[in-house]
Enzyme design. Structure first.
Site, short mmCIF file in Angstrom:
data_model
loop_
_atom_site.label_atom_id
_atom_site.label_comp_id
_atom_site.label_asym_id
_atom_site.label_seq_id
_atom_site.Cartn_x
_atom_site.Cartn_y
_atom_site.Cartn_z
CE1 TYR A 198 -4.46 1.11 0.27
CE2 TYR A 198 -3.25 3.05 0.96
CZ TYR A 198 -4.42 2.46 0.50
OH TYR A 198 -5.53 3.24 0.26
N GLY A 199 0.47 2.22 -0.86
CA GLY A 199 0.94 3.62 -0.84
C GLY A 199 2.41 3.77 -0.49
CE LYS A 245 4.04 10.71 1.66
NZ LYS A 245 3.58 11.95 2.21
CB CYS A 301 -3.71 17.82 7.72
SG CYS A 301 -3.86 16.70 9.13
N GLY A 302 -4.95 18.34 4.34
CA GLY A 302 -5.35 19.40 3.41
C GLY A 302 -4.36 19.85 2.35
CE LYS A 303 1.03 16.90 2.40
NZ LYS A 303 0.25 16.34 3.51
CB THR A 304 -4.46 16.75 -2.25
OG1 THR A 304 -3.39 15.85 -2.01
CG2 THR A 304 -4.99 16.56 -3.66
CG ASN A 305 -8.91 19.10 -0.44
OD1 ASN A 305 -10.00 19.28 -0.97
ND2 ASN A 305 -8.50 17.91 -0.06
CG ASN A 335 -5.13 6.19 3.82
OD1 ASN A 335 -4.99 7.37 3.50
ND2 ASN A 335 -4.13 5.31 3.70
NE ARG A 392 -3.88 8.24 0.97
CZ ARG A 392 -3.30 9.36 1.37
NH1 ARG A 392 -2.83 10.22 0.50
NH2 ARG A 392 -3.19 9.65 2.65
P1 GTP Z 1 -1.79 13.21 2.30
O1 GTP Z 1 -1.98 12.82 0.89
O2 GTP Z 1 -2.08 12.11 3.26
O3 GTP Z 1 -0.46 13.81 2.57
O4 GTP Z 1 -2.97 14.27 2.69
P2 GTP Z 1 -3.21 15.81 2.30
O5 GTP Z 1 -2.47 16.69 3.25
O6 GTP Z 1 -2.98 16.03 0.86
O7 GTP Z 1 -4.77 15.99 2.65
P3 GTP Z 1 -6.02 16.22 1.67
O8 GTP Z 1 -5.95 17.52 0.94
O9 GTP Z 1 -6.20 15.01 0.86
O10 GTP Z 1 -7.21 16.34 2.72
C1 GTP Z 1 -7.54 15.31 3.62
C2 GTP Z 1 -8.95 15.48 4.10
O11 GTP Z 1 -9.15 16.76 4.69
C3 GTP Z 1 -9.97 15.37 2.97
O12 GTP Z 1 -11.05 14.58 3.41
C4 GTP Z 1 -10.41 16.79 2.74
O13 GTP Z 1 -11.73 16.88 2.27
C5 GTP Z 1 -10.24 17.44 4.11
N1 GTP Z 1 -9.90 18.87 3.96
C6 GTP Z 1 -8.96 19.40 3.17
N2 GTP Z 1 -8.96 20.76 3.23
C7 GTP Z 1 -9.94 21.09 4.09
C8 GTP Z 1 -10.45 22.35 4.57
O14 GTP Z 1 -10.01 23.44 4.21
N3 GTP Z 1 -11.47 22.28 5.48
C9 GTP Z 1 -12.00 21.09 5.90
N4 GTP Z 1 -12.99 21.12 6.78
N5 GTP Z 1 -11.55 19.88 5.46
C10 GTP Z 1 -10.54 19.89 4.57
C1 SPV Z 2 0.80 10.49 3.41
O1 SPV Z 2 0.44 9.65 4.23
O2 SPV Z 2 1.32 11.58 3.75
C2 SPV Z 2 0.59 10.25 1.98
C3 SPV Z 2 0.09 8.93 1.56
O3 SPV Z 2 0.86 11.11 1.18
S1 SPV Z 2 1.35 7.74 1.47
O4 SPV Z 2 1.92 7.78 0.12
O5 SPV Z 2 0.74 6.43 1.71
O6 SPV Z 2 2.37 8.01 2.43
MN MN Z 3 1.55 13.07 2.26
#
Ligand code: GTP
Ligand code: SPV
Ligand code: MN
Length: 595
Positions: free
Chosen positions: A211-212, A220, A264-268, A377, A379
């Site tokens: 996985y991932g 990572k 915690c919101g990076k992709t978003n 989780n 993806r």
């Molecule tokens: P990794 O890929 O694990 O590193 O995650 P990431 O940091 O890219 O997080 P991602 O943007 O995928 O967001 C993770 C979750 O947080 C998703 O379910 C989003 O919908 C939620 N989320 C992201 N941005 C916000 C925001 O501004 N507000 C709220 N309430 N939720 C958010």
């Molecule tokens: C994280 O967990 O921060 C990710 C997903 O981006 S993974 O590639 O599984 O580590």
């Molecule tokens: Mn990540």
């Protein structure tokens, strides 16, 4: 098996691994579409891949229920001295760990093909890029690596021309006896999983998970854990950060890199479409940034990846339309739910929940049931080039000059929506003390508050105390060209457990304030924890947020902040003499300001 490549080091390594793992076959990957299609055909034939009628060239995979995320407990930084791995990493002596893992690797690829995957992190041939070669016995990994990294036979040519590579050995740890039927997602049980790093010799050994981040070793393992150790030796930075370009209505560009913990919101944020008029946001990367000081003394960032391995749940046309548009074709989905008409679904994708679904475990799902249809989780793996707002400079080998760093995390309470650091050192203190509630991106408890400095706790390949020192030193080198540092929290909740801030596209309002700060156009008020926006400092035009919510989002509860101090002290104490004195001073000053 008479497989040879020209490069001697690679040749020797392939032979060694084959002798140890004893695969039935060896295959050298070339990264072509034809190869991807062939791998996917194999996965279809074995029943591992489920084709999706609704999305061209897209497939759903269901993992073993024990293999759904990274495994921090089974992740090791193996340095000759324990102290070099530091208090935040699991450590086993390299000789001992290699002995243990060699026993597991012995014959582990029987009945399977060993794939040799040459890849580049960063554009092929760019001076910032690094070459890796992953050996894996998983065709699912091959397909994912095709999307997430640049897999190419050109990489082998670079090796012939004298470039070095980082060996990344991966096995799912599930050999097949003659005639034994394979399962849908072969892997080893948790106590036999090892995700090991030997930063002193730039080597990665992963066993037991498919996985991932456990298995796609360019991400990572190489681009963060090994690269962070290289970066410190060589004077650059490898960070768990998104990279975006924001353009204001006058056409001025700002480049922002933000570190939030997993899920915690990076992709978003990376793909966010501003809700404020005239502002534009383009995505450069959503997870990892490699940064070097350029000839002009500024810090330049590249995204070493070529795809997104993004969290599915919560992704929708409301929250992240650009991600949704990225996912129309050529996508690998893992642990999402399956609809009757051959599409994927996950919690939060649509307001209407489909009447019938097959859940991520492959069972009929009942909408009235309490369990999630998609794993938390789950993806998607999608090519970055398919993102409608991918920046035209996303593959520019020179990178983009960073103006702003953001740290943050998930905090239900205490931490305000945004504040700015007083100085670089204070910003490093904010990064070093960042805390966040744990998420499903790691196997373990969810919702536990923990210190996650720089969102790098699971990804720093050396002693985190030295990592803090490296950040302080980079600040010294950058001087007045250093990015300004901010801290955000999109996740503060009210008494009823509802988010106070709308988030997503409205996060642009907070980014706008940051840009105005660096242009000297916005005032800030000094508080004990940092510089906060003045009243009406954040552009709330067109946003129907109540004054009461805004007040709560910006509120600093001195009592609650004082209550954080013992935890920060314990956190810092773990680093002993490796903790830079500047951070001790920052802590003393915070305590003094809090009174
Ligand atoms: P990794 O890929 O694990 O590193 O995650 P990431 O940091 O890219 O997080 P991602 O943007 O995928 O967001 C993770 C979750 O947080 C998703 O379910 C989003 O919908 C939620 N989320 C992201 N941005 C916000 C925001 O501004 N507000 C709220 N309430 N939720 C958010
Ligand atoms: C994280 O967990 O921060 C990710 C997903 O981006 S993974 O590639 O599984 O580590
Ligand atoms: Mn990540």
């Amino acid at each position: 098996m008479d497989i040879t490549v020209k490069n001697e080091k690679l040749n020797k390594w392939i032979k060694e691994v084959a002798d140890m793992c004893r695969p039935d076959d060896i295959y050298i990957c070339n990264g072509t579409k034809e190869e991807y299609d062939r791998m996917m055909a194999k996965l279809l034939a074995s029943g591992s891949a489920i084709p999706l009628k609704k999305r061209t060239n897209s497939y759903l995979f269901r993992s073993d229920p024990s293999d759904v995320a990274r495994v921090e407990d089974r992740t090791y930084i193996s340095t000759s001295a324990r102290d070099e791995a530091g208090p935040t990493n699991n450590w086993i002596d390299p000789a001992e760990l290699k002995e243990t893992m060699k026993r597991l690797y012995e014959g582990c690829m029987k009945g399977r093909t060993m794939y040799v995957i040459p890849f580049s992190m960063g554009p092929v041939g760019s001076p910032i890029s690094k070459i890796g070669v992953e050996i894996s016995d998983s065709p699912y990994v091959v397909c994912n690596m095709h999307i997430m990294t640049r897999v190419s036979s050109r990489v082998l040519e670079l090796l012939d021309a004298g470039e070095d590579f980082i060996p990344c050995l991966h096995s799912i740890g599930a050999p097949l006896a003659p005639g034994q039927k394979d399962v849908q997602w072969p892997c080893a049980p948790i106590e036999r999983k090892y995700i090991s790093h030997f930063p002193e010799e730039n080597l990665i050994w992963s066993y037991g998970s498919g996985y991932g981040g456990n298995a796609l070793l360019g991400k990572k393992c190489l681009a963060l854990r090994i690269a962070s150790a290289m970066a410190r030796r060589e004077g650059w930075m490898a960070e768990h950060m998104l990279i975006l370009r924001l353009t204001n209505p006058e056409g001025k560009q700002y480049h922002i890199a933000a570190a939030f913990p997993s899920a915690c919101g990076k992709t978003n944020l990376a793909m966010m479409q501003p809700s404020i008029k005239g502002w534009k946001c383009e995505c450069i990367g959503d997870d990892i940034a490699w940064m070097k000081i350029g000839a002009d003394g500024r810090l330049y960032a590249i995204n070493p990846e070529s795809g997104f391995f993004g969290v599915a749940p919560g992704t929708s046309y409301e929250t992240n339309p650009m991600a949704m548009d990225t996912l129309k074709e050529n996508v690998i989905f893992t642990n999402c739910a399956l609809t009757d008409d051959g599409d994927v679904w996950w919690e939060g994708m649509t307001d209407d929940v489909p009447e019938h679904l097959i859940d991520w475990k492959g069972r009929d799902w009942d909408p009235d049931s309490k369990v999630d249809a998609a794993h938390a989780n789950a993806r998607f793996t999608a090519p970055a080039a398919q993102c409608p707002v991918i920046c035209k400079d996303w593959e520019n080998p020179a990178g983009v000059p960073i103006d702003i760093f953001i740290f943050g995390g998930r905090r239900t309470s205490v931490v305000p929506l945004v504040y700015e650091s007083f100085s670089w050192d204070h910003g490093v203190f904010l990064g070093a003390t960042a805390a966040s509630e744990t998420t499903a991106a790691n196997i373990g408890a969810v919702g536990n508050l923990r210190r996650d400095p720089f969102a790098m706790t699971p990804f720093c390949g050396y002693n985190m105390g030295d990592y803090f020192r490296h950040w302080l030193k980079m600040g010294e080198r950058l001087g007045d060209k250093a990015p300004r540092i901010f801290y955000v929290n999109w996740f503060r909740k009210n008494d009823e457990g509802k988010f106070l801030w709308p988030g997503f596209s409205d996060n642009s309002r907070v980014l706008k304030w940051m840009c105005e700060r660096i242009d000297g156009k916005a005032d800030a008020q000094k508080t004990p924890i940092g510089l906060l926006p003045v009243e009406e400092g954040i552009d709330l035009t067109g946003l129907g947020i109540s004054e009461e919510n805004m007040k709560e989002l910006m509120r600093i509860d001195t009592q609650a902040w004082r209550a954080e101090m013992p935890d920060i002290e314990r956190h810092f104490a773990k680093f002993g003499s490796r903790l830079p004195e500047n951070l001790t001073i920052q802590l003393q000053e915070l305590r003094r300001r809090l009174g």
